[in-house]
Design an enzyme around this catalytic site. Structure first.
Site, PDB file in Angstrom:
ATOM      1  N   LYS A   1     -42.344  41.428  69.599  1.00  0.00           N
ATOM      2  CA  LYS A   1     -41.337  42.480  69.740  1.00  0.00           C
ATOM      3  C   LYS A   1     -39.962  41.840  69.787  1.00  0.00           C
ATOM      4  CE  LYS A   1     -42.437  46.844  71.996  1.00  0.00           C
ATOM      5  NZ  LYS A   1     -42.441  47.573  73.267  1.00  0.00           N
TER       6      LYS A   1
HETATM    7  O1  G3P Z   1     -42.561  50.142  75.480  1.00  0.00           O
HETATM    8  C1  G3P Z   1     -41.605  50.726  74.662  1.00  0.00           C
HETATM    9  C2  G3P Z   1     -41.297  52.153  75.065  1.00  0.00           C
HETATM   10  O2  G3P Z   1     -42.442  52.951  74.863  1.00  0.00           O
HETATM   11  C3  G3P Z   1     -40.845  52.296  76.497  1.00  0.00           C
HETATM   12  O3  G3P Z   1     -40.256  53.532  76.611  1.00  0.00           O
HETATM   13  O4  G3P Z   1     -38.596  55.018  77.687  1.00  0.00           O
HETATM   14  O5  G3P Z   1     -40.884  54.772  78.692  1.00  0.00           O
HETATM   15  O6  G3P Z   1     -39.263  52.872  78.848  1.00  0.00           O
HETATM   16  P1  G3P Z   1     -39.738  54.063  78.039  1.00  0.00           P
END
Ligand code: G3P
Length: 217
Positions: free
Chosen positions: A83
């Site tokens: 990533k």
């Molecule tokens: O892991 C990447 C993404 O899915 C994280 O999103 O907004 O839940 O931190 P969030």
């Protein structure tokens, strides 16, 4: 549509792997920190449990350090997708790794043109953050739709749209309707996908009526 689990909690993955709906894993520095564990232990255990890609994010932001971190990560297991953030350095790393057939997941994508850059840099996956767009009053799903249109226009753009920052089952539904290739789903949301009160009510009625027959299969 593939389902990845968005988590660094190995116990959650162990619990959900038998559903047959865990095609891969995405982690990020926040999820690793939340796990309270050493990142390498988490990553190795994840790779031992799932067949699919395991996304692990580099920690640095400069090209020289990022590429070193990326190669160290790639050496751990061929299931690892590196990533990288959607920055000039991140996309330079993406381009270099993609020429070595190393999977790259370009993350923190918030515009369709960023997704175009990621695909042109050879990304295996691009992660548009739907929930975080919703959080600031935009319709995050428009991002998925626009990226799908762009990628359909150019057969050579091989990136997979990985709908990320999923907050609830409706995001999964909308991402599927918008044509995302993958949704990376928090374990709690995956569990919600099964749920409907009419399913529960119907099961209760079937069980009760079957028991009334006194029969066995
Ligand atoms: O892991 C990447 C993404 O899915 C994280 O999103 O907004 O839940 O931190 P969030």
């Amino acid at each position: 549509m593939e389902f990845f689990l968005d988590t660094a909690d190995v116990n959650e993955v162990k619990e959900l792997i038998d559903t047959g709906f865990v095609d891969g894993i995405t982690t990020n520095p926040t999820l690793i920190a939340r796990s309270g564990r050493q990142w390498k232990d988490v990553v190795k255990e994840m790779c031992a449990i799932v067949e699919g890609p395991v996304s692990v994010e580099v920690a640095s932001l400069d090209y020289e350090t990022m590429i070193q971190e990326a190669r160290r990560l790639a050496d751990i297991n061929e299931k690892i997708a590196i990533k990288v953030p959607l920055t000039p350095a991140g996309l330079r790393v993406c381009k270099e790794l993609s020429t070595d057939d190393i999977m790259v997941n370009v993350t923190l994508c918030f515009t369709p043109v960023q997704a175009l850059l990621a695909a042109k840099a050879g990304a295996t996956f691009v992660s548009p953050f739907v929930g975080r767009m919703d959080d600031i009053g935009h319709d995050g799903m428009d991002l998925i739709k626009d990226i799908r249109v762009i990628y359909e226009n150019y057969a050579g753009l091989g990136a997979n749209i990985l709908a990320a920052s999923i907050r609830h089952p409706l995001h999964v539904l909308q991402a599927a309707k918008a044509g995302a290739d993958v949704a990376t789903i928090p374990p709690s949301v995956l569990r919600q996908l099964y749920k409907h009160p009419l399913t529960d009510r119907g099961i209760d009625a079937f069980v009760k009526d079957w028991e009334s027959t006194g029969q066995k299969i």
